[in-house]
Design an enzyme around this catalytic site. Sequence first.
Site, PDB file in Angstrom:
ATOM      1  CG  ASP A   1      -2.121  -1.133   1.012  1.00 56.42           C
ATOM      2  OD1 ASP A   1      -1.986  -1.750   0.181  1.00 56.42           O
ATOM      3  OD2 ASP A   1      -2.942  -0.885   2.094  1.00 56.42           O
TER       4      ASP A   1
ATOM      5  CG  HIS B   1       2.392   0.008   4.065  1.00 59.04           C
ATOM      6  ND1 HIS B   1       2.210  -1.038   5.118  1.00 59.04           N
ATOM      7  CD2 HIS B   1       1.484   0.902   4.072  1.00 59.04           C
ATOM      8  CE1 HIS B   1       1.001  -0.826   5.676  1.00 59.04           C
ATOM      9  NE2 HIS B   1       0.449   0.232   5.129  1.00 59.04           N
TER      10      HIS B   1
END
Length: 316
Positions: free
Chosen positions: A120, A264
Amino acid sequence: MKRWDWTWDDPTKSASVEPEPPRPAPPRLHQIRRRRAIGALALLAIVVLVLVLVLAAGGRGGARHARPRAHAPAPVRLSAAEQTALIHREEDHAIDSVLAYAPAVVQGGPKGNEVALTFDDGPGPYTTQLVDKLNQLHVRATFFAIGFEEQYFSAGTLAELRSGDVVGNHTQSHPLLAHLSKHAQREQLLDQTYRIQLLGGPTPRLFRPPYGSFNADTLHQLRSLHMLMVLWSTDTGDYERPGAAAIAERALAGVHPGSIILLHDAGGNRTQTIAALPAIIHGLRIRGLHPVTVPRLLLDDPPPPGQRIPTTLAEG
């Protein structure tokens, strides 16, 4: 025809027999055999002559009238672009199949041997380096990108597209969607999609809400745009930067077929996440699990109907 004359004047006189003409002597055996041999040779000569004429005719004009020999059809060879397009169609079909019974997924099905790695908040300054590490490990992943970041770090998204990774939608500016109006939520989705299309990428079909924040309006907008919301079953907490070993341990703790693992590639320094990738991939493989993209997971082992979807998640 021979005739017998009888003298009736003197019955005591014996009958006189007219002598028969002499019969020709029968041919000798060797003459018969010779004639038969000559006949057989003549017949053989005729057969040979006929065969020669037929073969000669075939050599001159037979090829012109012969039926062409049937050949097996040549295998169809697809170009790299055609193969990529075929994969996208298969994955889109898998997403549509899941959307037919669920607006969102937390994990895939439990019957296969695949898990999905997801990243993300990119693209960012570490995205290209992270993609390079995945390529070294022969792994494809799913990236949920923020549209606003493309104006600074689009090289990372381009690297993902070149590598065969999947780029999903993570809104335009990473807001809490549950705090926005229905119209504002739609604008967040469409603006990010437009940014990916400008880079030449396919229209995102997968969406992940920032911070795990969504509501009924979010699901309504996603349904109208034919997008599937993808949450997660394992949160590594790598955004806290707990160290590469801790990130790998969290990723592997309780992992199982169908797991969707949250990581991430931006939103801060991601060197620890990159450093943790080899241990994560190795740990998955020794467990017999193969990391894939989310669409591939849905294609190979979709989640069963009735999967419980939480109303919110803590982080995203």
